[in-house]
Design an enzyme around this catalytic site. Structure first.
Site, mmCIF file in Angstrom:
data_model
loop_
_atom_site.group_PDB
_atom_site.id
_atom_site.type_symbol
_atom_site.label_atom_id
_atom_site.label_comp_id
_atom_site.label_asym_id
_atom_site.label_seq_id
_atom_site.Cartn_x
_atom_site.Cartn_y
_atom_site.Cartn_z
ATOM 1 N N GLY A 1 63.393 33.058 38.677
ATOM 2 C CA GLY A 1 62.303 33.843 39.224
ATOM 3 C C GLY A 1 61.402 32.969 40.046
ATOM 4 N N CYS A 2 60.417 33.558 40.665
ATOM 5 C CA CYS A 2 59.606 32.785 41.593
ATOM 6 C C CYS A 2 58.142 32.702 41.206
ATOM 7 C CB CYS A 2 59.727 33.358 43.004
ATOM 8 S SG CYS A 2 59.192 35.054 43.155
ATOM 9 N N THR A 3 57.713 33.464 40.215
ATOM 10 C CA THR A 3 56.288 33.428 39.919
ATOM 11 C C THR A 3 55.940 32.353 38.895
ATOM 12 O OG1 THR A 3 56.604 35.172 38.285
ATOM 13 C CG2 THR A 3 55.920 35.853 40.477
ATOM 14 N N GLY B 1 53.624 31.918 43.506
ATOM 15 C CA GLY B 1 55.057 31.647 43.492
ATOM 16 C C GLY B 1 55.374 30.604 44.539
#
Lengths: 197, 489
Positions: A106-108, B441
């Site tokens: 994921g990216c968060t 992010g």
């Protein structure tokens, strides 16, 4: 971006929502809950105790109590504080487990998830994150799922959290991310062996 | 019925000569700002102005000449305060607080004019384009092609057939990669990129490099955290066949000298592809002036609908490119054993396009043009400076990208980190406690974050409908978040 780490954040994120401004009674287990200001924590400690004479509580019931606990906190900041508290009581993850193979992509935030089965055939989970709030969500999920039977874990539908949180907007996102999480869990050999029996 | 502005394209002409400017402490306001000063109404009103007809679905009772009251209002109201009335989505509360939307680099909000254009299309003339002879089809085709012309005029393409509608900028880059790239790149050829590129500008070229044997080379950052232009010049050689560069970085906020890059690249025989997703919505972009070969942008980042992207390509280059996707629309004749293909842009628009959405993009361009892209840019530079200096006044905050100065501009966005607090925690608190929407992010820029030695960052990104009040609210919320996490953890 559709990712499992966001899944871990998003599915319980409705714990931060409180559509009911009038806090209802939480699902307390008196008298232990009367002594312990964190009824879920008491429930988690109780159900993970291998010496308990009663059957472990079903994940579904734990979710009910978890949601009720958060709903009893009317202000968002109080719910964030509660999440941070749960983050603080999450056992640390060994450095050897903070590896790419354990990453929930994921990216968060970075999230590591380790899944195993104990000698009694029950699922055991360990997790960590570089985000305190994500760690709090992990702690809550582990509190719900740790010690459950594999079928109970697979049977759990995140729509149940939705129904209790009355949040519809992220249903499609949640469903997709639950598939990611299920895929993550099913990649663990224990589940595959169970399904092959 | 969609919003239309029949003024000449303001990206190339100034209207201030036609009307006397207001004197104020702000820069003189072009006349188009007068028409957006009035709060939005629901009914549609026309106004004649000389021989020009001005119509705006979101305004009514617009005076053709400024009154004293309007003049005083115009002197005090910012572009953000004026235009935010056109964006219904901004007028809501989130978690009990006024929504402050600062995630425009991810996607922009849509003015009523765009919403109405979409609604009007689907309600009155929805029909497939380029294929039918009936009234609805003809009208849909006309409006779809008119949108293409609007895009061409907006970025000053020499002709509308240099504009290809795609699904988004990512698809546009993939189109160039799989069409131009596969047929023009061979083993040993070099593709030059910067480490600050968006994933959509990196990954397609990695895939093509695997197919063709081409080599990717990357330009790193200077100490000021700007792509190193001197290094870029040094990496250019006869082997360089393509230079891929962002115009404005979605994380650093830096602005690259694209025209100069194009000159150097063409000198060695290389083509230039510009990712203009963060520039087209915020400033005047003139593809002829920049002299680029390809340019991509996204509708949804420029107040248009999702589902539409823009590829600009020089006519001679597009004409020589093979198709990307095959199917209807892009063919001339189809036989069982072979097919012949349409000329660009149809050659690259297989299947039924996002018709309503392209028309909505046209409405967005009308809206932006009536404000004026130079006006938008000037205002956003004010916001950019205010944002940067407000954010940098917080001791524990680290902002990435260059420090703005008289010689170094940065866009109205800041990616940043707060010492010892995860950006996702910051963003969650801002949302939950203050209704402030920022992003956390890697912003689809993992190589950049890796280079900076971080996993993720928070990002606040503004657009012309934001105000300094929005920035003040964000800063106050951020201070509150920092105090909260510092005291709790």
């Amino acid at each position: 971006m559709n990712s499992a780490s966001s899944h871990i954040l998003r599915i319980p994120s409705q714990l931060l929502q409180n559509p009911n401004p009038n806090p209802s009674r939480s699902f307390l287990r008196a008298p232990k809950c009367a002594q312990n200001p964190n009824p879920i924590c008491a429930a988690i400690a109780e159900t993970t105790s291998s010496s308990s004479a009663t059957a472990p509580e079903l994940p579904r019931k734990k979710i009910c109590r978890l949601v009720a606990e958060f709903r009893s906190l009317p202000k968002p900041v109080e719910r964030v504080k509660r999440l941070l508290h749960y983050a603080g009581i999450l056992p640390p993850l060994a450095d050897s487990d903070r590896v790419p193979e354990s990453r929930v992509t994921g990216c968060t935030a970075q999230v590591w998830l380790v899944v195993s089965m104990d000698g009694e055939g029950r699922m055991r989970f360990a997790a960590d994150s570089d985000s305190e709030i994500a760690k709090g969500f992990c702690s809550c999920l582990i509190g719900v799922l740790d010690g459950a039977e594999p079928e109970e874990v697979l049977r759990l539908r995140m729509e149940e959290l939705e129904a209790r949180g009355r949040r519809r907007s992220s249903r499609r996102e949640t469903r997709g991310k639950k598939r990611d999480a299920e895929a993550q869990l099913s990649n663990i050999g224990w589940i595959r062996r169970l399904e092959n029996k | 019925m969609a919003f239309s502005c029949h003024f000449p394209s303001v990206s190339h002409q100034s209207l201030t000569k036609l009307f006397y400017p207001f004197s104020s402490s702000y820069p003189p306001l072009p006349v188009e700002t007068v028409f957006l000063r009035i709060p939005s109404f629901n009914r549609f009103t026309s106004l004649k102005l000389g021989r020009r007809r001005f119509s705006h679905a979101a305004t009514a009772s617009i005076s053709s000449s400024p009154t004293r009251e309007n003049q005083e209002e115009a002197e005090t109201a910012s572009l953000g305060a004026i235009t935010r009335h056109d964006f219904p989505i901004l007028h809501q509360e989130v978690n009990g607080s006024r929504l402050v939307y600062l995630d425009n680099a991810a996607t922009s909000q849509k003015p009523t004019a765009v919403l109405k254009a979409l609604h009007h299309y689907y309600e009155t003339y929805n029909s497939n384009v380029h294929r039918g002879i009936h009234f609805l089809s003809a009208k849909a085709t006309d409006e779809y092609e008119l949108a293409r012309k609007k895009v061409a005029a907006f970025i000053n393409a020499s002709e509308s057939r240099e504009i290809v509608f795609t699904r988004n900028a990512t698809e546009a880059i993939n189109l160039v990669a799989y069409s131009w790239g596969v047929s023009n790149l061979k083993s040993g050829d070099e593709i030059l990129l910067t480490i600050a590129e968006h994933h959509s500008a990196i990954v397609p070229w990695q895939l093509i490099a695997q197919k063709t044997g081409a080599i990717l080379k990357f330009v790193s950052l200077t100490e000021e955290e700007i792509p190193d232009i001197e290094q870029l010049k040094g990496l250019l050689s006869k082997k360089t066949k393509l230079v891929v560069a962002h115009h404005i970085s979605n994380a650093l906020g830096s602005i690259l000298p694209i025209r100069e890059i194009a000159v150097w690249s063409h000198d060695v025989g290389a083509k230039v592809l510009v990712d203009a997703c963060q520039s087209v919505p915020h400033m005047v972009v003139d593809v002829q002036h920049l002299d680029v070969d390809f340019l991509v942008a996204s509708s949804h980042k420029m107040c248009g609908p999702t589902g539409v992207g823009i590829l600009y390509g020089r006519s001679n280059i597009l004409s020589a490119m093979p198709p990307f996707l095959g199917g209807g629309e892009m063919i001339s004749d189809v036989f069982l054993d072979h097919s012949t293909y349409a000329e660009p842009p149809s050659r690259f628009e297989a299947g039924t396009p996002a018709i309503g959405e392209a028309i909505g993009l046209g409405a967005a361009i009308d809206y932006l043009s009536c404000i004026g892209m130079q006006k938008i840019h000037d205002y956003e530079m004010e916001l950019a400076t205010y944002l940067y200096h407000s954010l940098s006044s917080i001791p524990s905050v680290r902002i990435y990208g260059p420090v703005p100065s008289n010689t170094v501009q940065r866009a109205s966005l800041c990616a940043f980190n707060v010492e010892n607090i995860h950006p996702t925690d910051i963003a969650t608190f801002l949302d939950q406690q203050h209704g402030v929407a920022i992003r956390s992010g890697h912003h689809c820029a993992q190589p950049l974050h890796r280079y900076l030695g971080i996993n993720s960052s928070a990002r606040a990104s503004l657009h012309f409908y934001n105000t300094k009040d929005d920035i003040d609210t964000f800063i106050q919320a951020l201070r509150d978040a920092i105090n909260f996490f510092t005291s709790f953890l």
